[in-house]
Design a protein around this motif. Structure first.
Motif, PDB file in Angstrom:
ATOM      1  N   GLY A  62       0.835  -1.194   0.000  1.00  0.00           N
ATOM      2  CA  GLY A  62       0.000   0.000   0.000  1.00  0.00           C
ATOM      3  C   GLY A  62       0.871   1.245   0.000  1.00  0.00           C
ATOM      4  N   THR A  63       0.498   2.244  -0.782  1.00  0.00           N
ATOM      5  CA  THR A  63       1.316   3.450  -0.868  1.00  0.00           C
ATOM      6  C   THR A  63       1.224   4.310   0.389  1.00  0.00           C
ATOM      7  OG1 THR A  63      -0.440   4.725  -1.960  1.00  0.00           O
ATOM      8  CG2 THR A  63       1.149   3.565  -3.389  1.00  0.00           C
ATOM      9  N   SER A  64       0.199   4.096   1.198  1.00  0.00           N
ATOM     10  CA  SER A  64       0.050   4.853   2.450  1.00  0.00           C
ATOM     11  C   SER A  64       0.476   4.039   3.667  1.00  0.00           C
ATOM     12  CB  SER A  64      -1.402   5.325   2.607  1.00  0.00           C
ATOM     13  OG  SER A  64      -1.712   6.260   1.602  1.00  0.00           O
ATOM     14  N   ASP A  65       1.250   3.001   3.444  1.00  0.00           N
ATOM     15  CA  ASP A  65       1.760   2.149   4.524  1.00  0.00           C
ATOM     16  C   ASP A  65       2.853   2.909   5.272  1.00  0.00           C
ATOM     17  OD1 ASP A  65       2.917   0.203   6.144  1.00  0.00           O
ATOM     18  OD2 ASP A  65       3.037  -1.303   4.563  1.00  0.00           O
ATOM     19  N   VAL A  66       2.633   3.138   6.569  1.00  0.00           N
ATOM     20  CA  VAL A  66       3.651   3.800   7.393  1.00  0.00           C
ATOM     21  C   VAL A  66       4.323   2.808   8.341  1.00  0.00           C
ATOM     22  CG1 VAL A  66       2.594   6.089   7.226  1.00  0.00           C
ATOM     23  CG2 VAL A  66       1.961   4.564   9.116  1.00  0.00           C
ATOM     24  N   ILE A  67       3.936   1.543   8.279  1.00  0.00           N
ATOM     25  CA  ILE A  67       4.563   0.500   9.095  1.00  0.00           C
ATOM     26  C   ILE A  67       5.841   0.028   8.396  1.00  0.00           C
ATOM     27  CG2 ILE A  67       4.274  -1.758  10.177  1.00  0.00           C
ATOM     28  CD1 ILE A  67       2.355   0.363  11.309  1.00  0.00           C
ATOM     29  N   LEU A  87       5.492  -6.214  -9.191  1.00  0.00           N
ATOM     30  CA  LEU A  87       5.295  -5.274  -8.084  1.00  0.00           C
ATOM     31  C   LEU A  87       3.962  -4.590  -8.296  1.00  0.00           C
ATOM     32  CD1 LEU A  87       6.231  -3.552  -5.630  1.00  0.00           C
ATOM     33  CD2 LEU A  87       7.337  -2.031  -7.281  1.00  0.00           C
ATOM     34  N   LYS A  88       3.069  -4.711  -7.307  1.00  0.00           N
ATOM     35  CA  LYS A  88       1.764  -4.036  -7.354  1.00  0.00           C
ATOM     36  C   LYS A  88       1.690  -3.078  -6.175  1.00  0.00           C
ATOM     37  CE  LYS A  88      -1.673  -5.198  -9.265  1.00  0.00           C
ATOM     38  NZ  LYS A  88      -2.408  -4.852 -10.459  1.00  0.00           N
ATOM     39  N   LEU A  89       1.540  -1.796  -6.475  1.00  0.00           N
ATOM     40  CA  LEU A  89       1.361  -0.779  -5.444  1.00  0.00           C
ATOM     41  C   LEU A  89      -0.096  -0.345  -5.465  1.00  0.00           C
ATOM     42  CD1 LEU A  89       4.576   1.351  -6.041  1.00  0.00           C
ATOM     43  CD2 LEU A  89       4.183  -0.378  -4.280  1.00  0.00           C
ATOM     44  N   TYR A  90      -0.697  -0.286  -4.284  1.00  0.00           N
ATOM     45  CA  TYR A  90      -2.109   0.062  -4.166  1.00  0.00           C
ATOM     46  C   TYR A  90      -2.227   1.446  -3.553  1.00  0.00           C
ATOM     47  CZ  TYR A  90      -2.903  -4.771  -5.336  1.00  0.00           C
ATOM     48  OH  TYR A  90      -2.914  -5.979  -5.990  1.00  0.00           O
ATOM     49  N   GLU A  91      -2.670   2.371  -4.375  1.00  0.00           N
ATOM     50  CA  GLU A  91      -2.749   3.771  -3.992  1.00  0.00           C
ATOM     51  C   GLU A  91      -3.659   3.979  -2.780  1.00  0.00           C
ATOM     52  OE1 GLU A  91      -1.475   7.451  -4.030  1.00  0.00           O
ATOM     53  OE2 GLU A  91      -0.833   6.034  -5.575  1.00  0.00           O
ATOM     54  N   ALA A 106      -9.820  -4.860  -0.285  1.00  0.00           N
ATOM     55  CA  ALA A 106      -9.235  -6.154   0.061  1.00  0.00           C
ATOM     56  C   ALA A 106      -9.519  -7.177  -1.036  1.00  0.00           C
ATOM     57  CB  ALA A 106      -9.778  -6.644   1.401  1.00  0.00           C
ATOM     58  N   ASN A 107     -10.720  -7.158  -1.585  1.00  0.00           N
ATOM     59  CA  ASN A 107     -11.073  -8.092  -2.652  1.00  0.00           C
ATOM     60  C   ASN A 107     -10.283  -7.815  -3.924  1.00  0.00           C
ATOM     61  OD1 ASN A 107     -12.838  -9.560  -1.063  1.00  0.00           O
ATOM     62  ND2 ASN A 107     -14.609  -8.308  -1.639  1.00  0.00           N
ATOM     63  N   LEU A 108      -9.960  -6.553  -4.188  1.00  0.00           N
ATOM     64  CA  LEU A 108      -9.119  -6.210  -5.326  1.00  0.00           C
ATOM     65  C   LEU A 108      -7.732  -6.836  -5.162  1.00  0.00           C
ATOM     66  CD1 LEU A 108      -8.386  -4.528  -7.892  1.00  0.00           C
ATOM     67  CD2 LEU A 108      -7.751  -2.687  -6.311  1.00  0.00           C
ATOM     68  N   VAL A 109      -7.143  -6.679  -3.978  1.00  0.00           N
ATOM     69  CA  VAL A 109      -5.827  -7.242  -3.699  1.00  0.00           C
ATOM     70  C   VAL A 109      -5.868  -8.767  -3.822  1.00  0.00           C
ATOM     71  CG1 VAL A 109      -4.021  -7.517  -1.944  1.00  0.00           C
ATOM     72  CG2 VAL A 109      -5.139  -5.298  -2.231  1.00  0.00           C
ATOM     73  N   LEU A 110      -6.852  -9.386  -3.184  1.00  0.00           N
ATOM     74  CA  LEU A 110      -6.979 -10.843  -3.257  1.00  0.00           C
ATOM     75  C   LEU A 110      -7.181 -11.318  -4.692  1.00  0.00           C
ATOM     76  CD1 LEU A 110      -9.162 -11.488  -0.085  1.00  0.00           C
ATOM     77  CD2 LEU A 110      -6.789 -12.213  -0.442  1.00  0.00           C
ATOM     78  N   GLY A 111      -7.963 -10.580  -5.457  1.00  0.00           N
ATOM     79  CA  GLY A 111      -8.188 -10.935  -6.861  1.00  0.00           C
ATOM     80  C   GLY A 111      -6.909 -10.845  -7.674  1.00  0.00           C
ATOM     81  N   ASP A 112      -6.117  -9.799  -7.419  1.00  0.00           N
ATOM     82  CA  ASP A 112      -4.834  -9.660  -8.111  1.00  0.00           C
ATOM     83  C   ASP A 112      -3.891 -10.796  -7.735  1.00  0.00           C
ATOM     84  OD1 ASP A 112      -5.745  -7.345  -9.327  1.00  0.00           O
ATOM     85  OD2 ASP A 112      -4.596  -5.979  -8.037  1.00  0.00           O
TER      86      ASP A 112
END
Length: 131
Positions: A62-67, A87-91, A106-112
């Protein structure tokens, strides 16, 4: 450094955040120095060996991941020797792409992920089955 507010930094969906934050088994104590040292050591080892990765792999972030910084995933992608890497980045998505995002995301990520695995199973499965 991990802190008690990490769960809020990892989970974007407010309803899922309430559920996960209320888990009585979730660790809420102070981070242990030994654990942090070991994580740093292992991260350094992995980063120093990115170039040795030759197997097919999918990295999602995720592009907003701060962890964990998305640049680490980009670095793996760029340095890995694999001929089959994605590499898939999710805005706008946070750290917990599957459990912490709204269901649609979440379903988009799982589908990818499923599509990536299915494509490799088709591509590489035929070779191993002698077809």
């Amino acid at each position: 450094m991990p802190d008690n507010k990490m769960v809020g930094k990892a989970i974007r969906d407010p309803e899922k955040l309430k559920l996960i934050a209320s888990n009585p088994c979730r660790y809420t104590g102070k981070p242990r120095v030994g654990t942090m040292r070991e994580i740093a050591t292992q991260c350094e080892y992995v980063q120093n060996n990115f170039d040795k990765v030759t197997i097919p792999f999918l990295t999602v972030h995720g592009t907003s991941d701060v962890i964990t910084c998305p640049s680490g995933s980009k670095m793996l992608y760029e340095k890995a020797s694999s001929d089959d890497k994605t590499l898939k980045l999710y805005e706008g998505m946070y750290h917990s792409l599957v459990q912490g995002e709204p269901d649609e995301s979440a379903n988009l990520v799982l589908g990818d992920m499923r599509a990536w695995i299915d494509e490799r199973a088709e591509r590489y499965g035929h070779k191993s089955n002698g077809k």
